[in-house]
Design a protein around this motif. Sequence first.
Motif, PDB file in Angstrom:
ATOM      1  N   VAL A   9      44.429 -82.717 -39.199  1.00 12.59           N
ATOM      2  CA  VAL A   9      45.086 -84.005 -38.980  1.00 12.59           C
ATOM      3  C   VAL A   9      46.364 -84.069 -39.813  1.00 12.59           C
ATOM      4  CG1 VAL A   9      44.895 -86.506 -39.315  1.00 12.59           C
ATOM      5  CG2 VAL A   9      42.961 -85.223 -38.361  1.00 12.59           C
ATOM      6  N   VAL A  10      46.264 -83.685 -41.076  1.00 11.97           N
ATOM      7  CA  VAL A  10      47.405 -83.753 -42.000  1.00 11.97           C
ATOM      8  C   VAL A  10      48.535 -82.832 -41.560  1.00 11.97           C
ATOM      9  CG1 VAL A  10      48.128 -83.275 -44.373  1.00 11.97           C
ATOM     10  CG2 VAL A  10      46.021 -84.527 -43.944  1.00 11.97           C
ATOM     11  N   ARG A  11      48.215 -81.628 -41.117  1.00 10.79           N
ATOM     12  CA  ARG A  11      49.283 -80.681 -40.773  1.00 10.79           C
ATOM     13  C   ARG A  11      49.902 -80.934 -39.406  1.00 10.79           C
ATOM     14  NH1 ARG A  11      48.714 -75.925 -37.805  1.00 10.79           N
ATOM     15  NH2 ARG A  11      46.664 -75.618 -36.903  1.00 10.79           N
ATOM     16  N   GLY A  12      49.379 -81.895 -38.660  1.00  9.27           N
ATOM     17  CA  GLY A  12      49.972 -82.255 -37.385  1.00  9.27           C
ATOM     18  C   GLY A  12      49.467 -81.451 -36.207  1.00  9.27           C
ATOM     19  N   ALA A  13      48.361 -80.747 -36.385  1.00 12.10           N
ATOM     20  CA  ALA A  13      47.743 -80.038 -35.263  1.00 12.10           C
ATOM     21  C   ALA A  13      47.194 -81.081 -34.284  1.00 12.10           C
ATOM     22  CB  ALA A  13      46.638 -79.117 -35.770  1.00 12.10           C
ATOM     23  N   LEU A  50      51.343 -81.214 -26.955  1.00  9.57           N
ATOM     24  CA  LEU A  50      52.056 -80.005 -27.359  1.00  9.57           C
ATOM     25  C   LEU A  50      53.040 -80.297 -28.488  1.00  9.57           C
ATOM     26  CD1 LEU A  50      52.935 -78.519 -23.872  1.00  9.57           C
ATOM     27  CD2 LEU A  50      51.189 -77.703 -25.452  1.00  9.57           C
ATOM     28  N   ARG A  51      53.145 -79.363 -29.389  1.00  7.42           N
ATOM     29  CA  ARG A  51      54.180 -79.463 -30.411  1.00  7.42           C
ATOM     30  C   ARG A  51      55.530 -79.226 -29.741  1.00  7.42           C
ATOM     31  NH1 ARG A  51      51.621 -75.996 -35.383  1.00  7.42           N
ATOM     32  NH2 ARG A  51      49.842 -77.345 -35.713  1.00  7.42           N
ATOM     33  N   GLY A  71      58.808 -77.706 -28.490  1.00  5.26           N
ATOM     34  CA  GLY A  71      59.211 -76.320 -28.317  1.00  5.26           C
ATOM     35  C   GLY A  71      58.105 -75.387 -27.865  1.00  5.26           C
ATOM     36  N   ARG A  72      56.898 -75.875 -27.757  1.00  9.63           N
ATOM     37  CA  ARG A  72      55.770 -75.031 -27.323  1.00  9.63           C
ATOM     38  C   ARG A  72      55.616 -75.096 -25.821  1.00  9.63           C
ATOM     39  NH1 ARG A  72      51.962 -73.270 -31.367  1.00  9.63           N
ATOM     40  NH2 ARG A  72      53.229 -73.173 -33.238  1.00  9.63           N
ATOM     41  N   THR A  73      55.127 -74.011 -25.244  1.00  8.98           N
ATOM     42  CA  THR A  73      54.863 -73.941 -23.815  1.00  8.98           C
ATOM     43  C   THR A  73      53.407 -74.287 -23.560  1.00  8.98           C
ATOM     44  OG1 THR A  73      56.512 -72.196 -23.576  1.00  8.98           O
ATOM     45  CG2 THR A  73      54.903 -72.419 -21.807  1.00  8.98           C
ATOM     46  N   GLY A  74      53.169 -75.098 -22.543  1.00  4.19           N
ATOM     47  CA  GLY A  74      51.806 -75.436 -22.164  1.00  4.19           C
ATOM     48  C   GLY A  74      51.312 -74.490 -21.082  1.00  4.19           C
ATOM     49  N   TYR A  75      50.089 -74.064 -21.194  1.00  2.00           N
ATOM     50  CA  TYR A  75      49.478 -73.179 -20.206  1.00  2.00           C
ATOM     51  C   TYR A  75      48.265 -73.879 -19.624  1.00  2.00           C
ATOM     52  CZ  TYR A  75      52.401 -69.710 -22.448  1.00  2.00           C
ATOM     53  OH  TYR A  75      53.468 -69.037 -22.952  1.00  2.00           O
ATOM     54  N   SER A  76      48.009 -73.635 -18.367  1.00  2.00           N
ATOM     55  CA  SER A  76      46.885 -74.286 -17.723  1.00  2.00           C
ATOM     56  C   SER A  76      46.366 -73.400 -16.590  1.00  2.00           C
ATOM     57  CB  SER A  76      47.333 -75.645 -17.171  1.00  2.00           C
ATOM     58  OG  SER A  76      46.238 -76.355 -16.679  1.00  2.00           O
ATOM     59  N   VAL A  77      45.345 -73.878 -15.952  1.00  2.00           N
ATOM     60  CA  VAL A  77      44.767 -73.210 -14.791  1.00  2.00           C
ATOM     61  C   VAL A  77      44.891 -74.161 -13.610  1.00  2.00           C
ATOM     62  CG1 VAL A  77      43.162 -71.831 -16.170  1.00  2.00           C
ATOM     63  CG2 VAL A  77      42.452 -74.067 -15.318  1.00  2.00           C
ATOM     64  N   MET A 108      51.221 -86.698 -20.488  1.00  3.21           N
ATOM     65  CA  MET A 108      50.569 -86.586 -21.777  1.00  3.21           C
ATOM     66  C   MET A 108      50.930 -85.290 -22.484  1.00  3.21           C
ATOM     67  SD  MET A 108      47.473 -88.757 -22.103  1.00  3.21           S
ATOM     68  CE  MET A 108      47.177 -90.208 -21.199  1.00  3.21           C
ATOM     69  N   GLY A 109      51.620 -84.400 -21.784  1.00  2.00           N
ATOM     70  CA  GLY A 109      52.017 -83.140 -22.389  1.00  2.00           C
ATOM     71  C   GLY A 109      52.729 -83.291 -23.721  1.00  2.00           C
ATOM     72  N   PRO A 110      53.712 -84.209 -23.824  1.00  5.37           N
ATOM     73  CA  PRO A 110      54.405 -84.362 -25.101  1.00  5.37           C
ATOM     74  C   PRO A 110      53.471 -84.749 -26.264  1.00  5.37           C
ATOM     75  CG  PRO A 110      55.663 -85.403 -23.359  1.00  5.37           C
ATOM     76  CD  PRO A 110      54.324 -85.002 -22.768  1.00  5.37           C
ATOM     77  N   LEU A 111      52.401 -85.455 -25.958  1.00  8.04           N
ATOM     78  CA  LEU A 111      51.454 -85.817 -27.001  1.00  8.04           C
ATOM     79  C   LEU A 111      50.627 -84.614 -27.436  1.00  8.04           C
ATOM     80  CD1 LEU A 111      49.975 -87.980 -28.719  1.00  8.04           C
ATOM     81  CD2 LEU A 111      48.443 -88.284 -26.789  1.00  8.04           C
TER      82      LEU A 111
END
Length: 88
Positions: free
Chosen positions: A43-47, A6-7, A9-15, A1-4
């Motif tokens: 929603v509009v800006r894709g966040a 995260l934008r 090129g962004r790095t995902g961080y977790s614990v 689900m990461g691709p959904l």
Amino acid sequence: MGPLLLRPGRTGYSVPDATVETLDVTPWLPRKLAAVLAHHSEVVRGALPGRLAAAPPGVRERLMRTECYQPHPVPTHLLDSRHAAPVR
């Protein structure tokens, strides 16, 4: 689900999963989804609310039905003698 989530090129961080508690919020899912999707500009800006809005309903529900958190003990100076101390 990461691709959904995260934008590109962004790095995902977790614990570590072992440090996470979960809570099933399925009974409140319609209200929770409505609240997140009410942030129209996000929603509009894709966040994240926009990516959730674009996801198929089943995927969106799977993502939103569980709250994850890291429990931490309440500092003793914040405990009120009228309330029992949290049990951990």
